[in-house]
Design a protein around this motif. Structure first.
Motif, PDB file in Angstrom:
ATOM      1  N   PRO A 151      29.803  45.713  29.866  1.00 17.67           N
ATOM      2  CA  PRO A 151      29.805  44.817  31.535  1.00 17.67           C
ATOM      3  C   PRO A 151      31.490  44.084  31.646  1.00 17.67           C
ATOM      4  O   PRO A 151      32.525  43.777  31.480  1.00 17.67           O
ATOM      5  CB  PRO A 151      28.851  43.936  31.498  1.00 17.67           C
ATOM      6  CG  PRO A 151      28.068  43.488  30.346  1.00 17.67           C
ATOM      7  CD  PRO A 151      28.966  45.029  29.194  1.00 17.67           C
ATOM      8  N   VAL A 152      32.155  45.040  33.044  1.00 15.42           N
ATOM      9  CA  VAL A 152      33.288  44.678  33.661  1.00 15.42           C
ATOM     10  C   VAL A 152      32.862  44.800  35.224  1.00 15.42           C
ATOM     11  O   VAL A 152      32.619  45.481  35.700  1.00 15.42           O
ATOM     12  CB  VAL A 152      33.924  46.207  32.910  1.00 15.42           C
ATOM     13  CG1 VAL A 152      35.811  45.781  33.769  1.00 15.42           C
ATOM     14  CG2 VAL A 152      34.668  46.251  31.622  1.00 15.42           C
ATOM     15  N   ARG A 153      33.479  44.121  35.429  1.00 15.53           N
ATOM     16  CA  ARG A 153      33.617  43.345  37.012  1.00 15.53           C
ATOM     17  C   ARG A 153      34.681  43.476  37.419  1.00 15.53           C
ATOM     18  O   ARG A 153      35.261  42.871  36.314  1.00 15.53           O
ATOM     19  CB  ARG A 153      32.084  42.823  37.214  1.00 15.53           C
ATOM     20  CG  ARG A 153      32.481  41.030  36.907  1.00 15.53           C
ATOM     21  CD  ARG A 153      31.640  40.070  37.273  1.00 15.53           C
ATOM     22  NE  ARG A 153      32.718  39.532  37.021  1.00 15.53           N
ATOM     23  CZ  ARG A 153      31.315  37.765  36.245  1.00 15.53           C
ATOM     24  NH1 ARG A 153      30.225  37.768  36.609  1.00 15.53           N
ATOM     25  NH2 ARG A 153      32.244  36.613  35.724  1.00 15.53           N
ATOM     26  N   ILE A 154      35.388  43.440  39.115  1.00 21.89           N
ATOM     27  CA  ILE A 154      36.311  43.021  39.681  1.00 21.89           C
ATOM     28  C   ILE A 154      35.756  41.631  39.891  1.00 21.89           C
ATOM     29  O   ILE A 154      34.959  41.010  40.331  1.00 21.89           O
ATOM     30  CB  ILE A 154      36.183  43.671  41.055  1.00 21.89           C
ATOM     31  CG1 ILE A 154      36.293  44.962  41.128  1.00 21.89           C
ATOM     32  CG2 ILE A 154      37.073  42.606  42.075  1.00 21.89           C
ATOM     33  CD1 ILE A 154      36.338  46.068  41.918  1.00 21.89           C
ATOM     34  N   LYS A 155      37.355  40.721  39.181  1.00 21.21           N
ATOM     35  CA  LYS A 155      36.748  39.305  39.222  1.00 21.21           C
ATOM     36  C   LYS A 155      36.602  38.766  41.116  1.00 21.21           C
ATOM     37  O   LYS A 155      36.485  39.241  41.564  1.00 21.21           O
ATOM     38  CB  LYS A 155      38.359  38.621  38.644  1.00 21.21           C
ATOM     39  CG  LYS A 155      38.325  36.942  39.020  1.00 21.21           C
ATOM     40  CD  LYS A 155      40.038  36.682  38.775  1.00 21.21           C
ATOM     41  CE  LYS A 155      39.488  35.177  38.578  1.00 21.21           C
ATOM     42  NZ  LYS A 155      40.982  34.367  37.618  1.00 21.21           N
ATOM     43  N   GLY A 156      35.715  37.699  40.386  1.00 19.52           N
ATOM     44  CA  GLY A 156      34.965  37.127  42.245  1.00 19.52           C
ATOM     45  C   GLY A 156      34.273  38.115  43.160  1.00 19.52           C
ATOM     46  O   GLY A 156      33.719  37.393  43.504  1.00 19.52           O
ATOM     47  N   SER A 157      33.558  39.065  42.398  1.00 23.18           N
ATOM     48  CA  SER A 157      32.583  40.166  43.066  1.00 23.18           C
ATOM     49  C   SER A 157      31.076  39.462  43.018  1.00 23.18           C
ATOM     50  O   SER A 157      30.557  39.283  43.510  1.00 23.18           O
ATOM     51  CB  SER A 157      32.364  41.387  42.016  1.00 23.18           C
ATOM     52  OG  SER A 157      31.969  41.240  40.697  1.00 23.18           O
TER      53      SER A 157
END
Length: 115
Positions: A84-90
């Motif tokens: 799990p990796v996401r764009i911060k604030g997404s």
């Protein structure tokens, strides 16, 4: 389910491939220059998984039986990362493009992409 394979014979520095079926757009092929979990070097869009696999067999010599299934990405997470990796604030609808977070021990931790 996504599918992943490490190349026995790397080509053009590509050592790993991933297939992701996107219900809205088609089937993506991601290529990587690293074996470790990371952002992909490229993505290509196909109409079907079979088309991707045939292309990979021709281009990289990967047989359909060599692919291993891995879970789909979690909501709001990057499709080309294994973990799990996401764009911060997404998750809140306020993405901070260029800033990424990964989940470590249940907590989202900001990190910098390494090239």
């Amino acid at each position: 389910m996504r599918k992943i394979v490490n190349l026995t014979n790397p080509k053009d520095e590509i050592v790993r491939l991933m297939i992701y079926n996107d219900d809205d757009f088609g089937v993506y092929l991601f290529g990587y220059k690293k074996i470790v979990d990371c952002s992909s070097e490229f993505d290509e869009l196909y109409d079907s998984e079979n088309e991707v696999m045939e292309s990979c067999e021709t281009e990289y010599g990967i047989k359909k039986t060599e692919w291993k299934e891995i879970p789909n990405p979690e909501p709001n997470c990057q499709h080309d990362w294994i973990n799990p990796v996401r764009i911060k604030g997404s998750e809140s609808g306020n993405p901070e493009f260029g800033k990424f977070e990964k989940r470590i021990n249940g907590k989202w931790i900001e990190f910098k992409l390494k090239k």
